[in-house]
Design a protein around this motif. Structure first.
Motif, short mmCIF file in Angstrom:
data_model
loop_
_atom_site.label_atom_id
_atom_site.label_comp_id
_atom_site.label_asym_id
_atom_site.label_seq_id
_atom_site.Cartn_x
_atom_site.Cartn_y
_atom_site.Cartn_z
N UNK A 143 0.87 -1.18 0.00
CA UNK A 143 0.00 0.00 0.00
C UNK A 143 0.90 1.23 0.00
N UNK A 144 0.73 2.09 -0.97
CA UNK A 144 1.56 3.29 -1.10
C UNK A 144 0.72 4.50 -0.71
N UNK A 154 5.61 3.47 1.89
CA UNK A 154 5.17 2.16 1.42
C UNK A 154 4.99 1.22 2.60
N UNK A 155 3.83 0.61 2.69
CA UNK A 155 3.52 -0.39 3.70
C UNK A 155 3.52 -1.74 2.97
N UNK A 156 4.47 -2.60 3.30
CA UNK A 156 4.62 -3.89 2.62
C UNK A 156 4.07 -5.02 3.48
N UNK A 157 3.38 -5.94 2.83
CA UNK A 157 2.74 -7.06 3.51
C UNK A 157 3.05 -8.35 2.77
N UNK A 158 3.07 -9.45 3.54
CA UNK A 158 3.27 -10.78 2.97
C UNK A 158 2.14 -11.67 3.48
N UNK A 159 1.69 -12.58 2.63
CA UNK A 159 0.60 -13.47 3.00
C UNK A 159 1.07 -14.53 3.99
N UNK A 160 0.38 -14.62 5.10
CA UNK A 160 0.62 -15.69 6.08
C UNK A 160 -0.26 -16.87 5.66
N UNK A 161 0.35 -17.98 5.23
CA UNK A 161 -0.44 -19.10 4.72
C UNK A 161 -1.32 -19.78 5.77
N UNK A 162 -0.99 -19.61 7.04
CA UNK A 162 -1.80 -20.23 8.10
C UNK A 162 -3.10 -19.47 8.30
N UNK A 172 8.36 1.71 4.67
CA UNK A 172 9.49 2.30 3.99
C UNK A 172 9.21 3.75 3.63
N UNK A 173 10.22 4.61 3.87
CA UNK A 173 10.04 6.04 3.62
C UNK A 173 10.89 6.54 2.45
N UNK A 174 12.17 6.71 2.58
CA UNK A 174 12.99 7.26 1.50
C UNK A 174 13.42 6.20 0.48
N UNK A 175 13.55 4.97 0.93
CA UNK A 175 14.03 3.89 0.07
C UNK A 175 13.27 2.61 0.42
N UNK A 184 14.42 -6.09 -4.29
CA UNK A 184 13.94 -4.83 -4.87
C UNK A 184 14.60 -3.68 -4.11
N UNK A 185 14.99 -2.65 -4.85
CA UNK A 185 15.57 -1.45 -4.26
C UNK A 185 15.06 -0.26 -5.06
N UNK A 186 14.14 0.51 -4.47
CA UNK A 186 13.53 1.65 -5.17
C UNK A 186 13.77 2.91 -4.36
N UNK A 187 14.32 3.92 -5.01
CA UNK A 187 14.50 5.24 -4.40
C UNK A 187 13.15 5.94 -4.42
#
Length: 195
Positions: A143-144, A154-162, A172-175, A184-187
């Motif tokens: 979610x950006x 950027x708020x990054x999430x991963x699926x918990x299979x359980x 993430x703020x600046x990078x 992945x590396x995004x400025x």
């Protein structure tokens, strides 16, 4: 004065529209989504939103391994009454090159869905869509958001299979530097710059 008849899609059927009905509709506004059988119309994009989409699609496509590609603003069939249009997605190369369907992807094609939050999409991008993406088995969701001074968060999430729900893996703020779904590396300060 003559009144033009309203399109059939103005009034939904009992129980809402199905994806098949949605795909047959003509004359819908650009970027219309189907969520829970209801048509969702979006307001015109703002410049900041478009610049974020451009940066993420470009960088994800450049950094993806050969078997993955980034695309933007394509519908994804999640179920019988669910067809959202994530802002940016990472899909398999096979899915991108597949001739049919030509206008959408399937949930199993996606490795990552990215939503860039707009004032009119806050609740959908923060609550509704992540639940539906997780239920469909999409492994990663970002979610950006627009932070102070127009900075990207950027708020990054991963699926918990359980639990079959997304769990946070970072803010993430600046990078944006993360190892999943691939390195992945995004400025994030490069919004609006030429790529």
């Amino acid at each position: 004065m003559t009144v033009e008849p309203l399109p059939d899609w103005v009034i939904p059927p009992a129980g809402g529209f199905t994806v098949e009905e949605f795909l047959r509709m003509r004359g819908l506004p650009k970027h219309t989504e189907l969520i829970d059988g209801s048509l969702i119309f979006v307001s015109p994009q703002r410049k900041w939103h478009r610049q974020v989409l451009d940066l993420f699609r470009r960088e994800l496509d450049l950094q993806a391994p050969p078997h993955l590609r980034a695309d933007r603003e394509m519908a994804v069939k999640l179920g019988n009454r669910q067809m959202p249009e994530p802002d940016v997605i990472v899909v398999t190369l096979d899915a991108m090159n597949r001739a049919d369907p030509e206008t959408y992807y399937f949930a199993e094609d996606l490795f990552l869905a990215v939503e860039v939050v707009s004032p009119d999409s806050e609740e959908r991008d923060r609550d509704t869509k992540p639940l539906k993406y997780a239920k469909a088995g999409i492994p990663h969701y970002w979610r950006v958001e627009r932070g102070e001074d127009d900075l990207v968060v950027v708020y990054a999430y991963e699926l918990d299979p359980v639990s079959n729900r997304f769990v946070p893996v970072g803010i993430f703020h600046d990078r944006l530097k993360i190892s999943v779904p691939f390195p992945i590396d995004i400025d994030l300060t490069a919004i609006g710059q030429r790529g």
